[in-house]
Structure formats: C-alpha cells, structure tokens
Design an enzyme around this catalytic site. Structure first.
Site, PDB file in Angstrom:
ATOM      1  N   THR A 121       0.815  -1.222  -0.241  1.00  0.00           N
ATOM      2  CA  THR A 121      -0.036  -0.050   0.254  1.00  0.00           C
ATOM      3  C   THR A 121       0.541   1.274   0.361  1.00  0.00           C
ATOM      4  OG1 THR A 121      -0.318   0.088   2.376  1.00  0.00           O
ATOM      5  CG2 THR A 121      -1.898  -1.211   1.183  1.00  0.00           C
ATOM      6  N   SER A 151       0.854   5.164  -5.158  1.00  0.00           N
ATOM      7  CA  SER A 151       0.474   6.504  -3.720  1.00  0.00           C
ATOM      8  C   SER A 151      -1.111   6.490  -3.932  1.00  0.00           C
ATOM      9  CB  SER A 151       1.308   7.639  -3.885  1.00  0.00           C
ATOM     10  OG  SER A 151       1.335   8.436  -4.753  1.00  0.00           O
ATOM     11  N   CYS A 152      -1.481   7.676  -3.054  1.00  0.00           N
ATOM     12  CA  CYS A 152      -2.855   7.886  -3.064  1.00  0.00           C
ATOM     13  C   CYS A 152      -2.874   8.678  -4.187  1.00  0.00           C
ATOM     14  CB  CYS A 152      -3.086   7.974  -2.063  1.00  0.00           C
ATOM     15  SG  CYS A 152      -2.532   9.920  -0.800  1.00  0.00           S
ATOM     16  N   THR A 182      -1.336  14.045   7.432  1.00  0.00           N
ATOM     17  CA  THR A 182      -1.381  13.248   7.882  1.00  0.00           C
ATOM     18  C   THR A 182      -0.774  12.909   9.134  1.00  0.00           C
ATOM     19  OG1 THR A 182       0.807  12.375   6.754  1.00  0.00           O
ATOM     20  CG2 THR A 182      -0.962  12.704   5.220  1.00  0.00           C
ATOM     21  N   ARG A 199       7.466  19.147   8.665  1.00  0.00           N
ATOM     22  CA  ARG A 199       6.885  18.142   9.374  1.00  0.00           C
ATOM     23  C   ARG A 199       6.201  18.401  10.691  1.00  0.00           C
ATOM     24  NH1 ARG A 199       7.028  13.076   5.705  1.00  0.00           N
ATOM     25  NH2 ARG A 199       9.426  13.451   5.337  1.00  0.00           N
ATOM     26  N   GLY A 213       6.499  11.541  -5.053  1.00  0.00           N
ATOM     27  CA  GLY A 213       6.704  11.162  -5.592  1.00  0.00           C
ATOM     28  C   GLY A 213       6.296  11.001  -7.101  1.00  0.00           C
TER      29      GLY A 213
END
EC number: 1.2.1.12
Length: 336
Positions: A121, A151-152, A182, A199, A213
């Site tokens: 995933t 990826s999403c 996230t 982040r 990416g």
C-alpha cells in the site's frame, strides 16, 4: 471461492481496507497483524473521526475480535517471516505498515507458512509492477507475487493524465497536490521522527510544503509519460480530502469544452467526473480514486501555444483504499 486476505498494519489504510472488504462478496479478512493491543485496534475500527462509525458490530475476544459475528485473529509479530498466515488460509496480504514497502522486504510474507501474494500500500520501486486500477491493471498476468498499489496521489493523477495524454498528447507538465495533513506530521510543533523540519510544525495550523513522488512515479504506471512530469505537495489543515492540479503543454491546441468532454468519456468506477461546485469535505468517503472537476479546467494562450490546467479531487484515505481493494480483488482473481 472465497479469497482469504491478511492485513499487516492496521492503521488508517489497513482499517479502511477492512471496512471496504466487508462489503465485497467472495473476499474476507481472516487475520490481522499489528503491534497495537487488540482493544485499541477494535476501538479505532469502530469509531473514525473522518470516515464515521463502522457499520456493524465489533467485539474484542481472546486472540482477536469478532466483527459482525465473524472472528478475526489478531497477532503481533514484528517480522513478517514469523506471521503464520497459512493457518488462517491467507492467500494474499495487504502490506500496510509502511515498513515493508520494497520488494525484498514484502517477500518476507511469502515463507513456508506464509501467503502467496502481497499488495504493497505504497510506492514499491522499479522492481515491482505499480498498479493504478482502471488505468494500467491489465499489466498484471497473475504470475506476480508482489505488486504495488502506488500512492494515493498517483491514483488521483494517473487517470487524469492518461485521459489527457490519450486525447491530446502531453509534452511536459507540473503537478501540485493540495493534500490533507497525515499521521507523519506533528499535531503541535515538535521534533519530527524523520528529521523533517517542516513536518515538525503543527499540521492542523499550517500550510506545510512537502515533497511528492507521484509525478515522477507516473512513468511506472504510464510509461509514455516517463520523465515528462514533476511536482510538489502542499499539506493543508484538513484531516482528509485532497486535490491535484496538473498544468501541462499539449501536442495540439484545445478548448475547455474539448478537455472536459475527453475526461467525461474516460470516466469509470475509478475516475469520476463532476460539474458541481464542490469543496474538499464533499469528497470524503468517495470510492473514486480520482474525481475530475470540470469547473476548474483552464486554457491559457501563450505566444501561439497553450498552458492547460486540469484538476481532480480525491479522498486521500478512502479513494486510495477503494482503489487498493479493487486491485487486490482483481489480483486474487487472476492469480496463477
């Protein structure tokens, strides 16, 4: 025939995949592996801030939990080589920990008492097939043991880019994903475990520039676009619901209506089309991997050529999970 699935990693994607699979005839989860206490896992399955309460019953039992009357074994093995998938008949593993996202690591599930197939995933690298369902799933022949569900953001970008390229030919392009924060961001300012200074800042209070990416990975899904796209991400203060903007130059001049017509013609279960003036909360829970927004298509004339902008929405949680489950179901069906 019932396909038995194991889930390694019961985080955001693992839990939502479990929910999706509950509604698919002929597919069932028989084992979950996660280091978290089953009481916590059951609670997080039952209650979800962004996706709502689980539509069913969840009860903690010794060795796992019971969902809608069916017992699900829960183990807590750190090493995939120690997970006894075979005892529970698991044929295919959804690898959702984020720690075993490369082929060699994912193959640890394929031991003597292990599974037969693995779907990662996350982006998996150049040595595994990267699949965006309804864009390139036909590259699978069933002999593969490990594949990646990308990826999403790639699942959002790929069908839009393919439709545009098939109709008009993409020369070059830049994409930006305006992405929900996230779990790898801090909720308040503090040291980030990966050392990322941006982040480390409060995710729910800032627009946080980030890398992606997805644009470069598009070549793994659509080889003819390899090297033609690049991009970046901006993490924004919403818990889910994201959007991808793609700005390109094309081989031919086009109109807004022509672009929208091409996108509508390419729509399917994975690639939706809308002309409604929606906002991000409207796409939370949608099963499209990508929902094209015809109201945001732009064409600008520049010295005889054109810049074209297209936009597609996605629920970075459920849109992606729906695509993963479609891929998993298809992969199991063609397995050899």
């Amino acid at each position: 025939m019932v396909v038995k699935v194991g889930i390694n990693g019961f985080g955001r994607i693992g839990r939502l995949a479990f929910r999706r699979i509950q509604n698919i005839e002929g597919v069932e989860v028989t084992r979950i592996n996660d280091l978290t206490d089953p009481n916590m896992l059951a609670h997080l399955l039952k209650y979800d801030t962004t996706q709502g309460r689980f539509d069913g019953t969840v009860e903690v039992k010794e060795g796992g939990f019971e969902v809608n009357g069916n017992f699900i074994k829960v183990s807590a093995e750190r090493d995939p080589e120690n997970i006894d998938w075979a005892t529970d008949g698991v044929e295919i593993v959804l690898e959702a920990t984020g720690f075993f996202a490369k082929k060699e690591a994912a193959e640890k599930h394929l031991h003597t008492n292990g599974a037969k197939k693995v779907v990662i995933t996350a982006p998996g690298g150049n040595d595994v097939k990267t699949v965006v369902f309804n864009t390139n799933h036909d590259i699978l022949d069933g002999t593969e043991t490990v594949i990646s569900g990308a990826s999403c953001t790639t699942n959002c970008l790929a069908p839009m880019a393919k439709a545009l390229h098939d109709a008009f030919g993409i020369q070059k392009g830049l994409m930006t994903t305006i992405h929900a924060y996230t779990g790898d961001q801090m909720i308040l300012d503090g040291p980030h475990r990966g050392g990322d200074l941006r982040r480390a800042r409060a995710g729910a209070a800032n627009i946080v520039p980030n890398s992606t990416g997805a644009a470069k990975a598009i070549g793994l899904v659509i080889p003819e676009l390899n090297g033609k796209l690049d991009g970046a991400a901006q993490r924004v203060p919403v818990p889910t619901g994201s959007v991808t903007e793609l700005v390109v130059t094309l081989d031919k001049n086009v109109s807004v209506d022509e672009i929208n017509a091409a996108m509508k013609a390419a729509s399917n279960d994975s690639f939706g089309y809308t002309e409604d003036p929606i906002v991000s909360s409207d796409i939370v829970g949608v099963s499209y991997g990508s929902l094209f927004d015809a109201t945001q298509t732009k064409v600008m004339e520049v010295d005889g050529s054109q810049l074209v902008k297209v936009v597609s929405w996605y629920d970075n949680e459920m849109s992606y999970t729906a695509q993963l489950v479609r891929t998993l179901e298809y992969f199991a069906k063609i397995a050899k």
